[in-house]
Design a protein around this motif. Structure first.
Motif, short mmCIF file in Angstrom:
data_model
loop_
_atom_site.label_atom_id
_atom_site.label_comp_id
_atom_site.label_asym_id
_atom_site.label_seq_id
_atom_site.Cartn_x
_atom_site.Cartn_y
_atom_site.Cartn_z
N GLU A 1 0.85 -1.19 0.00
CA GLU A 1 0.00 0.00 0.00
C GLU A 1 0.89 1.24 0.00
OE1 GLU A 1 -2.88 0.09 3.17
OE2 GLU A 1 -3.16 2.26 2.96
N ALA A 2 0.57 2.18 -0.88
CA ALA A 2 1.36 3.42 -0.94
C ALA A 2 0.81 4.43 0.06
CB ALA A 2 1.29 4.00 -2.35
N ARG A 3 1.66 4.93 0.92
CA ARG A 3 1.30 6.06 1.78
C ARG A 3 2.09 7.25 1.26
NH1 ARG A 3 0.03 4.73 7.01
NH2 ARG A 3 -0.26 6.96 7.32
N LEU A 4 1.38 8.20 0.67
CA LEU A 4 2.04 9.29 -0.02
C LEU A 4 2.59 10.32 0.97
CD1 LEU A 4 -0.49 9.79 -2.94
CD2 LEU A 4 1.48 8.26 -2.80
N LEU B 1 8.10 8.68 -8.82
CA LEU B 1 6.74 9.19 -8.89
C LEU B 1 6.55 10.15 -7.72
CD1 LEU B 1 4.64 5.98 -9.79
CD2 LEU B 1 5.43 7.78 -11.33
N THR B 2 5.79 11.21 -7.95
CA THR B 2 5.70 12.26 -6.92
C THR B 2 5.09 11.73 -5.63
OG1 THR B 2 3.63 12.94 -7.96
CG2 THR B 2 5.59 14.20 -8.51
N LYS B 3 5.60 12.22 -4.52
CA LYS B 3 5.15 11.89 -3.15
C LYS B 3 5.31 10.40 -2.82
CE LYS B 3 2.17 15.83 -2.46
NZ LYS B 3 0.83 16.28 -2.28
N GLN B 4 6.24 9.72 -3.50
CA GLN B 4 6.43 8.30 -3.22
C GLN B 4 7.88 8.07 -2.78
OE1 GLN B 4 4.44 5.72 -6.00
NE2 GLN B 4 2.73 7.11 -6.20
N SER B 5 8.38 8.99 -1.94
CA SER B 5 9.80 8.93 -1.57
C SER B 5 10.07 7.87 -0.51
CB SER B 5 10.28 10.30 -1.09
OG SER B 5 9.42 10.78 -0.08
N ILE C 1 -4.80 11.12 -14.76
CA ILE C 1 -3.80 10.04 -14.75
C ILE C 1 -3.86 9.27 -16.07
CG2 ILE C 1 -3.23 7.80 -13.71
CD1 ILE C 1 -4.20 8.98 -11.00
N GLU C 2 -5.07 8.91 -16.47
CA GLU C 2 -5.21 8.04 -17.65
C GLU C 2 -4.80 8.76 -18.93
OE1 GLU C 2 -9.19 6.32 -16.99
OE2 GLU C 2 -8.14 4.54 -16.22
N SER C 3 -4.93 10.10 -18.94
CA SER C 3 -4.52 10.83 -20.14
C SER C 3 -2.99 10.80 -20.30
CB SER C 3 -5.02 12.27 -20.09
OG SER C 3 -4.32 12.97 -19.09
N ALA C 4 -2.27 10.50 -19.21
CA ALA C 4 -0.81 10.45 -19.28
C ALA C 4 -0.27 9.05 -19.59
CB ALA C 4 -0.21 10.93 -17.95
N PRO D 1 2.36 14.17 -15.45
CA PRO D 1 2.04 15.39 -14.68
C PRO D 1 2.26 15.10 -13.20
CG PRO D 1 0.03 14.22 -15.32
CD PRO D 1 1.17 13.48 -15.94
N VAL D 2 2.26 16.15 -12.38
CA VAL D 2 2.28 15.92 -10.93
C VAL D 2 0.95 15.28 -10.58
CG1 VAL D 2 2.35 16.99 -8.66
CG2 VAL D 2 3.88 17.77 -10.48
N LEU D 3 1.01 14.02 -10.13
CA LEU D 3 -0.22 13.24 -10.05
C LEU D 3 -0.97 13.44 -8.75
CD1 LEU D 3 1.21 10.02 -11.69
CD2 LEU D 3 -0.45 11.58 -12.68
N PHE D 4 -0.27 13.59 -7.66
CA PHE D 4 -0.95 13.70 -6.37
C PHE D 4 -0.39 14.88 -5.61
CE2 PHE D 4 -1.06 9.10 -7.30
CZ PHE D 4 -2.43 8.93 -7.36
#
Ligand code: NAD
Length: 266
Positions: A103-106, A159-163, A215-218, A263-266
């Motif tokens: 599970e991703a916790r951003l 990916l953004t905020k997934q450090s 998201i899907e457009s990217a 794009p910056v996703l979240f």
């Protein structure tokens, strides 16, 4: 001119079958895990559905006519007990392990805490270590088998905020390669799929319709994956159709790993 090729031709579709085998699915209670339980059942396996939530494991086990076990896969004793129960339920027949837990916790680095680092590495990476170590001993005794995990695009590129989540998935990918090397001589294959974005019940609760469209457009193929599309490849990896596949991280991201700008996703 080459000699005529008379090498035997297998029944290719039969190599996908799992008749007579048992497969245990960790995180079977919904989404990718539920679809994976159905996939291996349809291929002929008996299924053991494991989830943190007893009711979810029981519900999916009922759908696939399998057994249910409640287990927190981040805890060694629970994992040991789970595999002991699996062996009692289906003696000598466990040949496949699918573990989709994660599970991703951003977070940004600024906001990250030691506690979040620890909990992300527990839920993304530690259980894979436990499942591989404890489960491979059982598979070895049963004549070998396959262990498959769900990694992430986040373990392959920023990916953004997934450090924290990203490094934890990258560690999972590396564990897959190390385990594959150590276990290859014992007839055990270890692999992972690395999804980009997947419509799962959890993600659909978290992500708004408008954000999904962004998201899907990217995504080069123009859509996020459905859970069953990830399960299809988990079935392949569990079966003898993947008999020569080990140590692989199979990207399932609709083309995002090609380096497509996001794009910056979240
Ligand atoms: N959904 C996405 O877009 C996406 C993208 C890339 C990677 N992934 C990865 O795919 C996997 C599945 O994601 P999802 O969104 O389908 O998850 P989910 O939350 O829908 O399903 C996870 C299941 O695991 C169970 N679980 C959670 N903690 C557990 C524990 N400690 N012990 C046993 N069971 C536990 C949950 O109860 C749930 O049934 C994860 O590894 C995730 O990191 C998902």
């Amino acid at each position: 001119m080459a000699d005529t090729d008379v090498s035997p031709v297998p029944d290719f579709t039969r190599t996908l079958r799992l008749d007579g085998k048992a497969v245990i699915v960790f995180g079977a209670g919904q989404g990718i895990g539920r679809q994976a339980a159905h996939a291996v059942k349809q291929a002929g396996a008996d299924v053991i559905c494991v989830d943190l939530h007893h009711d979810a494991a029981t519900r999916v086990a009922a759908e696939v006519g399998g057994a249910a076990i409640a287990c927190d896969v981040t805890q060694r004793e629970a994992v040991e007990d789970c595999f002991a129960q699996a062996e009692c339920l289906m003696p000598g027949r466990l040949r496949g392990i699918i573990d989709i837990v994660g599970e991703a916790r951003l977070t940004t680095l600024d906001a990250a805490t030691d506690a979040l680092w620890q909990s992300q590495f527990d839920i993304v990476t530690k259980h894979a270590f436990l499942v591989t170590q404890v489960g491979s001993a059982l598979l070895r005794g049963n004549g070998g088998g396959a262990i498959s995990f769900v990694g992430s695009l986040s373990g392959r590129r920023m990916l953004t905020k997934q450090s924290i989540y990203g490094p934890a998935k990258a560690a999972l990918h590396h564990l897959v390669q190390c385990a594959a090397f150590e276990l290859a001589g014992q007839g055990i294959r270890v692999n992972a799929v690395a999804p980009g974005f997947v419509h799962t019940p959890r993600m659909d609760r978290m992500v708004s319709e408008a954000k999904w469209r962004e998201i899907e457009s990217a995504i080069p193929v123009g859509k996020a994956a459905a859970s069953y599309e990830i399960a299809q490849v988990l079935l392949f990896l569990t079966s003898d159709m993947a008999s020569y596949v080990t140590g692989q991280i199979i990207g399932m991201d609709g083309g995002l790993a090609t380096g497509t700008p996001l794009p910056v996703l979240f």
